[in-house]
Write an enzyme that holds these catalytic residues in place. Structure first.
Site, PDB file in Angstrom:
ATOM      1  CB  SER A   1      -0.875   0.012   1.241  1.00  0.00           C
ATOM      2  OG  SER A   1      -0.065   0.181   2.393  1.00  0.00           O
TER       3      SER A   1
ATOM      4  N   GLY B   1       2.059   2.243   2.623  1.00  0.00           N
ATOM      5  CA  GLY B   1       1.902   2.697   4.006  1.00  0.00           C
ATOM      6  C   GLY B   1       3.094   2.343   4.867  1.00  0.00           C
TER       7      GLY B   1
ATOM      8  CD  GLN C   1      -1.482  -3.519  11.117  1.00  0.00           C
ATOM      9  OE1 GLN C   1      -0.857  -3.919  12.097  1.00  0.00           O
ATOM     10  NE2 GLN C   1      -0.874  -3.216   9.970  1.00  0.00           N
TER      11      GLN C   1
ATOM     12  CG  ASP D   1       6.356  -9.896   2.069  1.00  0.00           C
ATOM     13  OD1 ASP D   1       7.106  -8.917   2.173  1.00  0.00           O
ATOM     14  OD2 ASP D   1       5.370 -10.077   2.822  1.00  0.00           O
TER      15      ASP D   1
ATOM     16  CB  CYS E   1      22.263 -26.261  -6.005  1.00  0.00           C
ATOM     17  SG  CYS E   1      21.139 -24.929  -6.491  1.00  0.00           S
TER      18      CYS E   1
ATOM     19  CB  CYS F   1      24.839 -24.727  -8.393  1.00  0.00           C
ATOM     20  SG  CYS F   1      24.756 -23.755  -6.863  1.00  0.00           S
TER      21      CYS F   1
ATOM     22  CG  HIS G   1      22.528 -20.619  -4.793  1.00  0.00           C
ATOM     23  ND1 HIS G   1      22.498 -21.974  -5.041  1.00  0.00           N
ATOM     24  CD2 HIS G   1      22.499 -20.474  -3.443  1.00  0.00           C
ATOM     25  CE1 HIS G   1      22.459 -22.610  -3.876  1.00  0.00           C
ATOM     26  NE2 HIS G   1      22.467 -21.727  -2.900  1.00  0.00           N
TER      27      HIS G   1
HETATM   28 ZN    ZN Z   1      22.546 -23.149  -6.803  1.00  0.00          ZN
END
Ligand code: ZN
Length: 390
Positions: free
Chosen positions: A97, A99, A206, A285, A329, A334, A360
């Site tokens: 937002s 905010g 909130q 997030d 990986c 990688c 990565h």
């Molecule tokens: Zn990697």
């Protein structure tokens, strides 16, 4: 006008915890949940292209409306066809937002301007917040209507309601005022967002660290005409860590039964992701993987819980190390580069260092979320949790 084609389907509920898998369908593709949502602050996930982002097994990222207000201006993004066209990204986008950053100015002051008194920077009123631009000193007014209009300009798929973020410590009286204002503002946001039904509004719970307020807020938010729910002002505002998860214990029993997607704002450590998913969170997030990557911190499960699953590639231990960042990986970095080379790039502050580390780290988070989703589906989430957090 495009019709709304947002929906959230829960595909499986773990039998041993509150964890659940699902799919959020948006006008720009699906989000598999539980989802990690990296942050692309200024309409870019720093250092990488949208194609590289997609290859990291991730579906969606956040763009910070606050930054877009100033540079380039949300009107410019609208003129360019919205964030998706502007950025050349075909997947889902979330926006906040503005905010949080605006209220943070009141709490912490603008960066590099510690001499300016907070009361001169931010003024909170019933119709929003006024603050001085850190770019040119002009006074800006931001309220629920302005925030929704800005996010309409950006054309994001998921829009966060304009809420009053509070910071810890805070009195209960002050927390209640902020919560009540957040609720009144949500009703204005709901009305405004009716104009763009292709965008989906999340209301924000909130109430700071007060159990009665959080429960009251969750009850209110649960009954609004919104498509998703976010839990706000916990992890980003210096509350004690145990309170972060208490807030989930207070609110999720109220929120989970309505079966709308629930986002936990600002959560990015591996341990916190796993503990949040266990309680029923569908998305989270944080800047962790990208910012840490640019600082040379490489995510690696074998680094262990006590090291927050990461190690510092700029350490001299890696000068002559021929192994990839994480053996086994499958990310682009990688598959093609050694620790020695990436160590060298960081020591020289070469731009490629940031790109390779970001790729990565994001794939590490993308693959972690896939492992989490698979375990929920197989009713083995608790085994996964014990395996990671032992
Ligand atoms: Zn990697």
């Amino acid at each position: 006008m495009k019709m709304n084609n947002f929906n959230f389907t829960i595909t499986h509920k773990d039998i041993n915890s509150s964890a659940r898998t699902g799919v959020i369908k948006t006008p720009h593709g699906h989000i598999r949940t539980p989802a990690f949502v990296p942050v692309g602050t200024a309409a870019t996930v720093k250092a990488i292209t949208p194609e590289e982002f997609k290859a990291c097994n991730l579906d969606v990222f956040f763009v910070n409306t606050y930054h877009m207000l100033f540079r380039p201006g949300t009107d410019v993004v609208k003129h360019m066809g919205g964030l998706h066209t502007f950025m050349n990204w075909t997947g889902a986008v979330m926006t906040d937002s503005a905010g949080f950053q605006a209220f943070s100015l009141g709490e912490f002051g603008p960066r590099n301007s510690s001499s300016v008194k907070t009361e001169q920077i931010v003024r909170i009123r019933e119709d929003g917040i006024s603050f001085k631009s850190v770019w040119d000193g002009s006074t800006i007014h931001l309220g629920p209507i302005e925030s929704m209009k800005a996010q309409q300009d950006l054309g994001s798929d998921i829009v966060m309601a304009f809420d009053e973020c509070t910071f810890y410590p805070i009195s209960e009286k002050r927390a209640r005022e902020a919560m009540m204002r957040t609720h009144r503002w949500l009703e204005m946001c709901v009305k405004e967002m009716k104009k763009t039904p292709q965008q989906s509004l999340y209301g924000i719970v909130q109430g700071s660290v007060f159990e009665n307020l959080r429960r009251e807020s969750a009850e209110f938010i649960a009954h609004q005409d919104i498509r998703g729910i976010a839990i706000g002002s916990v992890a980003n505002s210096k509350e004690p860590r145990e309170k972060v998860f208490s807030v989930l214990d207070w609110t999720l029993p109220i929120l989970l039964p309505i079966e709308k997607p629930i986002h936990f704002l600002g959560i990015g450590e591996i341990e916190d992701i796993i503990l949040s998913v266990e309680k029923g969170i569908d998305s989270l997030d944080c800047i962790t993987p990208t910012r840490m990557g640019r600082m040379g911190w490489i995510f690696d499960k074998s680094a262990g819980l006590k090291n927050k699953f990461r190690y510092d590639i700029s350490s001299k231990d890696f000068v002559q190390d021929k192994k990839p960042l994480v053996p086994g990986c499958t990310c682009y970095t990688c598959a093609n580069y050694s620790r020695s080379y990436i160590h060298h790039l960081f020591r020289c502050r070469e731009l490629l260092a940031y790109r390779l580390a970001t790729i990565h780290n994001l794939m590490f988070f993308g693959n972690l979320m896939e492992e989490i989703r698979d375990s929920i589906h197989n009713n083995s989430f608790i085994t996964l949790k014990n395996n990671w957090l032992r």
